[in-house]
Design a protein around this motif. Structure first.
Motif, mmCIF file in Angstrom:
data_model
loop_
_atom_site.group_PDB
_atom_site.id
_atom_site.type_symbol
_atom_site.label_atom_id
_atom_site.label_comp_id
_atom_site.label_asym_id
_atom_site.label_seq_id
_atom_site.Cartn_x
_atom_site.Cartn_y
_atom_site.Cartn_z
ATOM 1 N N THR B 89 1.810 -4.982 13.233
ATOM 2 C CA THR B 89 3.017 -5.127 12.427
ATOM 3 C C THR B 89 2.931 -4.176 11.236
ATOM 4 N N VAL B 90 4.007 -4.124 10.465
ATOM 5 C CA VAL B 90 4.019 -3.302 9.255
ATOM 6 C C VAL B 90 2.828 -3.661 8.370
ATOM 7 N N LEU B 91 2.672 -4.964 8.124
ATOM 8 C CA LEU B 91 1.561 -5.411 7.286
ATOM 9 C C LEU B 91 0.219 -5.040 7.929
ATOM 10 N N GLY B 92 0.109 -5.279 9.227
ATOM 11 C CA GLY B 92 -1.135 -4.968 9.930
ATOM 12 C C GLY B 92 -1.479 -3.496 9.847
ATOM 13 N N ASN B 93 -0.458 -2.639 9.945
ATOM 14 C CA ASN B 93 -0.683 -1.200 9.858
ATOM 15 C C ASN B 93 -1.229 -0.800 8.492
ATOM 16 N N VAL B 94 -0.654 -1.374 7.429
ATOM 17 C CA VAL B 94 -1.083 -0.992 6.082
ATOM 18 C C VAL B 94 -2.454 -1.588 5.777
ATOM 19 N N LEU B 95 -2.655 -2.805 6.281
ATOM 20 C CA LEU B 95 -3.910 -3.518 6.025
ATOM 21 C C LEU B 95 -5.099 -2.860 6.730
ATOM 22 N N LEU B 124 2.125 -2.213 -1.848
ATOM 23 C CA LEU B 124 2.367 -0.852 -1.385
ATOM 24 C C LEU B 124 3.575 -0.799 -0.441
ATOM 25 N N ILE B 125 3.710 -1.847 0.382
ATOM 26 C CA ILE B 125 4.853 -1.903 1.294
ATOM 27 C C ILE B 125 6.148 -1.967 0.490
ATOM 28 N N ALA B 126 6.127 -2.756 -0.590
ATOM 29 C CA ALA B 126 7.316 -2.843 -1.450
ATOM 30 C C ALA B 126 7.567 -1.490 -2.118
ATOM 31 N N GLU B 127 6.496 -0.857 -2.524
ATOM 32 C CA GLU B 127 6.580 0.453 -3.188
ATOM 33 C C GLU B 127 7.312 1.489 -2.334
ATOM 34 N N VAL B 128 7.033 1.495 -1.014
ATOM 35 C CA VAL B 128 7.692 2.479 -0.151
ATOM 36 C C VAL B 128 9.030 1.953 0.381
ATOM 37 N N GLY B 129 9.454 0.773 -0.089
ATOM 38 C CA GLY B 129 10.784 0.293 0.250
ATOM 39 C C GLY B 129 10.857 -0.444 1.574
ATOM 40 N N LEU B 130 9.765 -1.057 1.986
ATOM 41 C CA LEU B 130 9.783 -1.787 3.259
ATOM 42 C C LEU B 130 9.635 -3.294 3.058
ATOM 43 N N ALA B 131 9.794 -3.760 1.806
ATOM 44 C CA ALA B 131 9.670 -5.202 1.558
ATOM 45 C C ALA B 131 10.638 -5.949 2.473
ATOM 46 N N GLY B 132 10.171 -7.052 3.057
ATOM 47 C CA GLY B 132 11.017 -7.823 3.963
ATOM 48 C C GLY B 132 10.790 -7.477 5.419
ATOM 49 N N SER B 133 10.150 -6.340 5.684
ATOM 50 C CA SER B 133 9.911 -5.945 7.079
ATOM 51 C C SER B 133 8.448 -6.111 7.472
ATOM 52 N N GLN B 146 9.661 4.121 9.760
ATOM 53 C CA GLN B 146 8.327 4.352 10.328
ATOM 54 C C GLN B 146 7.539 5.348 9.491
ATOM 55 N N GLN B 147 8.241 6.389 8.985
ATOM 56 C CA GLN B 147 7.533 7.386 8.177
ATOM 57 C C GLN B 147 7.148 6.818 6.813
ATOM 58 N N ARG B 148 7.994 5.938 6.263
ATOM 59 C CA ARG B 148 7.613 5.254 5.029
ATOM 60 C C ARG B 148 6.355 4.429 5.261
ATOM 61 N N LEU B 149 6.338 3.745 6.401
ATOM 62 C CA LEU B 149 5.172 2.938 6.752
ATOM 63 C C LEU B 149 3.935 3.830 6.882
ATOM 64 N N ALA B 150 4.107 4.987 7.529
ATOM 65 C CA ALA B 150 2.970 5.897 7.703
ATOM 66 C C ALA B 150 2.434 6.349 6.352
ATOM 67 N N LEU B 151 3.342 6.587 5.385
ATOM 68 C CA LEU B 151 2.904 6.975 4.039
ATOM 69 C C LEU B 151 2.092 5.854 3.394
ATOM 70 N N ALA B 177 16.708 12.806 2.495
ATOM 71 C CA ALA B 177 16.841 12.915 1.037
ATOM 72 C C ALA B 177 16.229 11.690 0.361
ATOM 73 N N ASP B 178 16.470 10.503 0.930
ATOM 74 C CA ASP B 178 15.883 9.287 0.354
ATOM 75 C C ASP B 178 14.368 9.344 0.358
ATOM 76 N N ILE B 179 13.837 9.791 1.475
ATOM 77 C CA ILE B 179 12.376 9.764 1.612
ATOM 78 C C ILE B 179 11.749 10.881 0.765
ATOM 79 N N HIS B 180 12.518 11.942 0.503
ATOM 80 C CA HIS B 180 12.042 12.973 -0.432
ATOM 81 C C HIS B 180 11.857 12.390 -1.827
ATOM 82 N N VAL B 181 12.809 11.564 -2.238
ATOM 83 C CA VAL B 181 12.706 10.931 -3.557
ATOM 84 C C VAL B 181 11.435 10.089 -3.617
ATOM 85 N N LEU B 182 11.203 9.325 -2.534
ATOM 86 C CA LEU B 182 9.995 8.497 -2.473
ATOM 87 C C LEU B 182 8.739 9.364 -2.525
ATOM 88 N N MET B 183 8.755 10.431 -1.718
ATOM 89 C CA MET B 183 7.581 11.308 -1.636
ATOM 90 C C MET B 183 7.249 11.876 -3.013
#
Lengths: 271, 273
Positions: B89-95, B124-133, B146-151, B177-183
């Motif tokens: 899962t998203v959490l599992g990937n980051v963990l 960190l998940i919240a930081e990249v904008g994936l909170a809730g997923s 997926q790319q946010r998750l990879a970051l 453009a959104d992900i550039h702002v994050l990057m």
């Protein structure tokens, strides 16, 4: 509308699904009736009623000599052999397949050997197995394992190698050792495929089981079929074949459900 | 800090020379964008930096230490595809990075250690904008998510260097453009040197502090095998972007609207360096 774009609705789909089965039973019934009207003691295509009697006799009336219910004791014996053999094959395939798929040294050592072994016709080995291992359970289980494991090993090793290189690299950048990559990246992704591989080998496994039981056994579904063949008991053989088929179909279906239940992500990707 | 030095690096595959005479120093906390036509060795360059490929000649050092010939936790990476694990899962990937580091044998965390790692991963998940997923699998996420998750997955290791191989190439312009702002934000906030391969000129100039172009000066068919790509341009962005000091009034962002008849993907080849 083109035929490639026409899709049956749910009701039609069920009817279409059942049609070949119904047709098969119908054709059998007609053939059987035609033969029996010529010769009421014909044994080749017994009437459905005769088969019901036979099923009743085999499954629900204890055998006069042993007191066992023959169908169930045969099923138990066969499924026992089959599950031990398939369990062993699965374990061997998992460990060997992962080693061959992941480690270039093991691949160089074993891949050509396994490819060669998998080409040996297992039934040609059966006499050797009976001579070396005796006529007991070991030889039968060994035959199934020899027949099934090499194909599973090769399948799994290929699947391991098909994992995107990026994933392995990514795991390395997360600091994973070879063992950790095996445990957390390769193993979980290969287990669903292991179940599918096992499903695909159910057919061959039954083939080898029946062959081994036909030649030397004192119980089992294959043993029974080949025993009653001497008396031309088609009324027993047909239900036994249907029963074996049913068992295999149920196992196949249950394994697939198991895969989806345990590895829900493995069904998401196919979208 | 992490200064990356390429000292006269060559890369050949058999008779085919891919890269020649690459000498280059990448300052700590730089954001280097690598551009160039297809097949000019950008990805090979990145693979050498990653440790997947070894240079045929020359040496690559990070902080003066020669690079080991396999990928390691000091260099994070995000690929265009297959960067995240489909079975987690998203959490599992980051963990995962935390678990791999803390538990060499089981590669899993339990109890208090898991809770602490989980909190860090959730932040960190919240930081990249994936909170809730957190409980979704990658196949249930869009390409951008997926790319946010990879970051997030790469950054939890706190790598010194982050390598990006056309990470946003498959995304549509708005999402990109959104992900550039994050990057940009991640680069400002984290101690990171970033090296990014991209096809997109605009992306290179939007994000980078320095844009480096590879090119084959000799590209006739009979020359192609024996002459590799060289470092042809090396442009420092002006006004300089400084990590940790975001500027508000420089062309730091993507255009808000991309003209419909003139997509970003069309621009790169015509402007080709």
């Amino acid at each position: 509308m083109r035929w490639i774009n026409r899709k049956p609705g749910p009701g039609v789909r069920t009817m279409l699904m059942l049609a070949p089965f119904v047709l098969l039973v119908l054709a059998y019934g007609l053939g059987s009736m035609a033969r029996l009207s010529d010769n009421p003691s014909d044994k080749l295509l017994p009437a459905l009623g005769t088969m019901v009697d036979a099923i009743n006799r085999m499954a629900f009336v204890p055998d006069v000599r042993t007191g066992e219910y023959v169908l169930w004791s045969d099923t138990g014996a066969s499924l026992g052999r089959l599950s031990i053999a398939l369990g062993l094959s699965t374990l061997i395939a998992l460990v060997t397949g992962m080693l061959v798929g992941m480690l270039p040294y093991v691949r160089a050592l074993l891949a050509p050997f396994i490819a060669t072994i998998s080409m040996v016709p297992p039934l040609a080995l059966l006499p050797i197995l009976f001579i070396v291992l005796g006529l007991g359970e070991t030889a039968k289980i060994a035959l199934i394992v020899i027949g099934v494991a090499p194909a599973m090993i090769r399948d799994l090793a290929l699947r391991v190698q098909e994992l995107p290189r990026e994933q392995i690299t990514k795991a390395e950048t997360l600091g994973a050792s070879s063992w950790q990559i095996a445990l957390r990246v390769v193993l979980p992704q290969i287990l669903p495929r292991l179940i599918t591989s096992l499903r695909l080998q159910l057919g061959p496994a039954w083939l080898f089981l029946i062959a081994a039981e036909a030649i030397s056994a004192d119980s089992g579904l294959g043993y029974r079929i080949f025993l009653v063949r001497r008396y031309l008991s088609m009324d027993v053989i047909f239900p036994y074949v249907a029963w074996i088929t049913l068992l295999a179909v149920i196992t196949n279906f249950a394994l697939d459900r198991l895969r989806i239940a345990v590895f829900p992500w493995s069904n998401l990707e196919a979208r | 800090m992490s200064e990356i030095v390429f000292d006269n690096v060559w890369k050949e595959y058999g008779d085919q020379i891919v890269l020649e005479k690459i000498s280059l120093t990448i300052a700590p906390r730089a954001f280097v964008a690598l551009v160039g036509p297809s097949g000019c060795g950008k990805t090979t360059f990145l693979k050498m930096l990653l440790g997947e490929e070894a240079p045929t000649q020359g040496q690559i050092t990070i902080d003066g230490v020669p690079l080991v010939a396999e990928p390691g936790p000091d260099r994070g990476v995000v690929f265009q595809r297959y960067s995240v694990f489909p079975h987690l899962t998203v959490l599992g990937n980051v963990l995962l990075g935390k678990e791999l580091r803390a538990a060499p044998v089981t590669a899993r965390l339990f109890g208090a250690a898991r809770r602490a790692a989980r909190d860090e991963a959730m932040a960190l998940i919240a930081e990249v904008g994936l909170a809730g997923s957190e409980d979704k699998y990658p196949a249930q996420l869009s390409g951008g998510m997926q790319q946010r998750l990879a970051l997030a997955q790469a950054l939890i290791m706190r790598p010194k260097v982050l390598l990006l191989d056309e990470p946003f190439g498959a995304l549509d312009p708005g999402i990109r453009a959104d992900i550039h702002v994050l990057m940009k934000r991640l680069w400002h906030e984290t101690e990171l040197t970033v090296v990014m391969v991209t096809h997109d000129m605009r992306e290179a100039f939007t994000l980078g502090t320095r844009v480096i172009a590879f090119e084959r000066p000799r590209d006739r068919p009979e020359e192609r095998e024996r002459y590799g790509a060289l470092l042809s341009r090396d442009i420092d962005i002006w006004p300089p972007r400084i990590a940790g000091a975001p500027l508000s009034n420089t062309p730091d962002q993507d255009d808000l609207v991309t003209p419909l008849d003139h997509g970003q993907d069309d621009l790169a080849p015509t402007q080709g360096v």
